[in-house]
Scaffold this motif. Structure first.
Motif, mmCIF file in Angstrom:
data_model
loop_
_atom_site.group_PDB
_atom_site.id
_atom_site.type_symbol
_atom_site.label_atom_id
_atom_site.label_comp_id
_atom_site.label_asym_id
_atom_site.label_seq_id
_atom_site.Cartn_x
_atom_site.Cartn_y
_atom_site.Cartn_z
ATOM 1 N N UNK A 49 0.925 -1.324 0.155
ATOM 2 C CA UNK A 49 0.033 0.143 0.014
ATOM 3 C C UNK A 49 0.789 1.389 0.043
ATOM 4 N N UNK A 50 0.218 2.210 -0.170
ATOM 5 C CA UNK A 50 1.048 3.848 -0.042
ATOM 6 C C UNK A 50 1.822 3.823 1.404
ATOM 7 N N UNK A 51 1.071 3.256 2.325
ATOM 8 C CA UNK A 51 1.725 3.148 3.559
ATOM 9 C C UNK A 51 2.902 2.485 3.700
ATOM 10 N N UNK A 52 3.028 1.738 2.905
ATOM 11 C CA UNK A 52 4.566 0.772 2.785
ATOM 12 C C UNK A 52 5.317 1.367 2.095
ATOM 13 N N UNK A 53 5.245 2.457 1.437
ATOM 14 C CA UNK A 53 6.183 3.157 0.561
ATOM 15 C C UNK A 53 7.267 3.746 1.363
ATOM 16 N N UNK A 54 8.540 3.463 1.073
ATOM 17 C CA UNK A 54 9.737 3.659 1.938
ATOM 18 C C UNK A 54 10.484 5.011 1.213
ATOM 19 N N UNK A 55 11.273 5.612 2.261
ATOM 20 C CA UNK A 55 11.846 6.781 1.627
ATOM 21 C C UNK A 55 12.785 6.335 -0.003
ATOM 22 N N UNK A 60 10.786 5.638 -7.437
ATOM 23 C CA UNK A 60 10.033 4.606 -8.272
ATOM 24 C C UNK A 60 8.676 4.982 -8.229
ATOM 25 N N UNK A 61 8.120 5.640 -7.237
ATOM 26 C CA UNK A 61 6.486 6.098 -7.377
ATOM 27 C C UNK A 61 6.606 7.313 -8.278
ATOM 28 N N UNK A 62 7.391 8.142 -8.331
ATOM 29 C CA UNK A 62 7.477 9.334 -9.223
ATOM 30 C C UNK A 62 7.539 8.454 -10.657
ATOM 31 N N UNK A 63 8.473 7.448 -10.636
ATOM 32 C CA UNK A 63 8.436 6.892 -12.227
ATOM 33 C C UNK A 63 7.024 6.325 -12.555
ATOM 34 N N UNK A 64 6.074 5.994 -11.715
ATOM 35 C CA UNK A 64 5.095 5.458 -12.224
ATOM 36 C C UNK A 64 4.072 6.521 -12.866
ATOM 37 N N UNK A 65 4.353 7.845 -12.221
ATOM 38 C CA UNK A 65 3.461 8.841 -12.662
ATOM 39 C C UNK A 65 4.178 9.529 -14.034
ATOM 40 N N UNK A 66 5.496 8.994 -14.330
ATOM 41 C CA UNK A 66 6.510 9.418 -15.517
ATOM 42 C C UNK A 66 5.657 8.781 -16.527
#
Length: 121
Positions: A49-55, A60-66
């Motif tokens: 989940x988003x709660x499990x996204x670490x620093x 990687x999360x930005x890459x998904x939006x790219x």
């Protein structure tokens, strides 16, 4: 984290209409589309989940939006607009516990994004 349907798609254990893949992510058409264009962008790294996204996962999360923006341009709907959604947890509608970015396009969307089910509550 146990194998999810997304893990099985990444491993090619079950079929999917894959529209993009790179070393970090995979994008494929949603099997239950909520708009004329509806695909998912997932990281190859298993994050529940988003709660499990670490620093260390910020890029990687930005890459998904790219990837979402790249595909929107390539598929020809970037200028018309589109919606991106990432649900977090069961109460928010997350059904697969591997983060995924929904990309929806091809129709006007209202705000707030209430569904008929929510209006009845």
């Amino acid at each position: 984290m146990s194998d999810t349907i997304f893990t099985k798609i990444m491993n090619r254990d079950i079929p999917a209409d894959i529209i993009y893949e790179d070393e970090l992510s995979l994008a494929f058409m949603d099997i239950n589309p909520q708009a004329p264009v509806h695909f998912l962008v997932i990281p190859k790294k298993a994050i529940a989940t988003i709660n499990d996204v670490e620093e260390d996962d910020r890029e990687l999360v930005g890459h998904l939006y790219w990837v979402a923006g790249k595909l929107a341009k390539e598929m020809g709907f970037a200028e018309d607009g589109y919606r991106t959604v990432m649900n977090c947890g069961e109460n928010a509608g997350q059904t697969v516990f591997h983060i995924h970015l929904h990309v929806l396009a091809g129709k006007p969307f209202g705000w707030p994004p209430y569904t008929d089910r929510m209006k009845q509550a």
